[in-house]
Enzyme design. Structure first.
Site, mmCIF file in Angstrom:
data_model
loop_
_atom_site.group_PDB
_atom_site.id
_atom_site.type_symbol
_atom_site.label_atom_id
_atom_site.label_comp_id
_atom_site.label_asym_id
_atom_site.label_seq_id
_atom_site.Cartn_x
_atom_site.Cartn_y
_atom_site.Cartn_z
ATOM 1 C CB THR A 110 -0.875 0.045 1.121
ATOM 2 O OG1 THR A 110 -1.542 -1.126 1.053
ATOM 3 C CG2 THR A 110 -1.802 1.277 1.232
ATOM 4 C CE LYS B 292 -5.329 -1.669 1.734
ATOM 5 N NZ LYS B 292 -3.981 -2.331 1.594
ATOM 6 C CE LYS C 42 2.320 1.753 4.877
ATOM 7 N NZ LYS C 42 1.797 0.899 3.474
#
Length: 297
Positions: free
Chosen positions: A99, A174, A242
């Protein structure tokens, strides 16, 4: 002719995904930056061939999967001094399962195309359990023909595989997924606290509510872990933080705001700093520690 596969990154998720590819009797050469990680053993026991270097893993590969932590990690394993592009054959398909955000994926895709490589951004969702069971959701961006070529391998690792559009589109979806995950965690923790306040067994609340309009993956899978005080990571707080950083960067480009995401991010940061910073390694369900701290204040 059976395609040769390489898998770079055998962490909590990658080890299981490489294993699931190997269980399909596919030739998978795997490599991990850090030695002695459990994922290395998991992949090897399933039949993956452990390579001593990126070069050994990718030099004969037709499709190369990467699954690492953050944008710098992806750039390092692909473009670094010992990276994939220095050893892979021209025309190889590089599929990043990490990701890293929408713009980073687009930039990587552009750079790879200029050097005669193909690229798919294919971030995953479903945690370590989904990786182990081969039931991940995989969101894919890139050329449709490359997606179709890679589909049988995605199907070995996931249950729901969706082509989302051009390069960066998998990451775009995502990012939405991670916003939902973060805000769902607030709702889950607060529902558990409300059940406790009313002398209702939280397990009963979870059993009932997951069948109705309030049902979610977090409620069904992470709710019981909170009740059992199981804070082991299926997906660590540090990784969600993150991802939320990437979400906030996207919104900052248009000066947009996501108050719910910001609130979840602030709670997770409080927990991440607990235990002298060690709590960042706990699962995202450890957000309950923020509520426990507030209630005991």
């Amino acid at each position: 002719m059976t395609q040769q596969l390489a898998f770079i990154g055998l962490g909590l998720m990658g080890g299981f995904m490489a294993a699931n590819l190997a269980k399909k009797r596919l030739t998978v050469k795997a490599w991990n930056r850090s030695p002695n990680r459990p994922g290395i053993t998991i992949a090897h026991n399933a039949g993956a061939i452990l390579a001593p270097s990126i070069e050994a893993a990718v030099k004969e590969a037709d499709i190369i999967f990467t699954c690492v932590g953050d944008v710098p990690d992806v750039n390092d394993v692909i473009f670094g001094e010992t990276g994939i592009i220095n050893h892979a054959k021209s025309g190889a398909l590089i599929v990043d399962l990490s990701t890293i955000g929408t713009q980073a994926a687009r930039d990587i895709g552009t750079r790879l195309k200029a050097q005669q490589f193909r690229f798919l951004d294919a971030p995953i969702s479903g945690g370590d359990l989904g990786a182990k069971q081969g039931t991940l959701t995989i969101m894919v961006g890139g050329e449709k023909r490359d997606f179709e070529e890679c589909l049988p391998y995605f199907e070995a690792m996931g249950k729901t595989i969706i082509y989302c559009g051009p390069s960066g589109s998998g990451q775009a979806v995502k990012m939405c997924n991670q916003a939902l995950c973060a805000v769902h965690m607030i709702a889950l923790c607060e529902a558990i606290k409300m059940a406790e306040q009313q002398n209702i067994d939280p397990n009963l609340m979870i059993e009932v509510c997951q069948t109705g309009a309030a049902g979610s993956w977090a409620l069904a899978n992470l709710g019981p872990k909170i009740v059992d005080s199981d804070l082991e990571p299926g997906f660590a707080i540090k990784h969600l933080l993150k991802d939320l950083r990437l979400v906030q960067e996207i919104m900052a480009e248009s000066e947009g705001k996501l108050p719910g995401v910001s609130l979840a991010e602030s709670f997770l940061k409080v927990v991440a700093n607990m235990d002298e910073g060690a709590a960042k390694e706990q699962g995202t369900q450890a957000m309950i520690r923020y509520y426990n701290q507030e209630n005991n204040a």
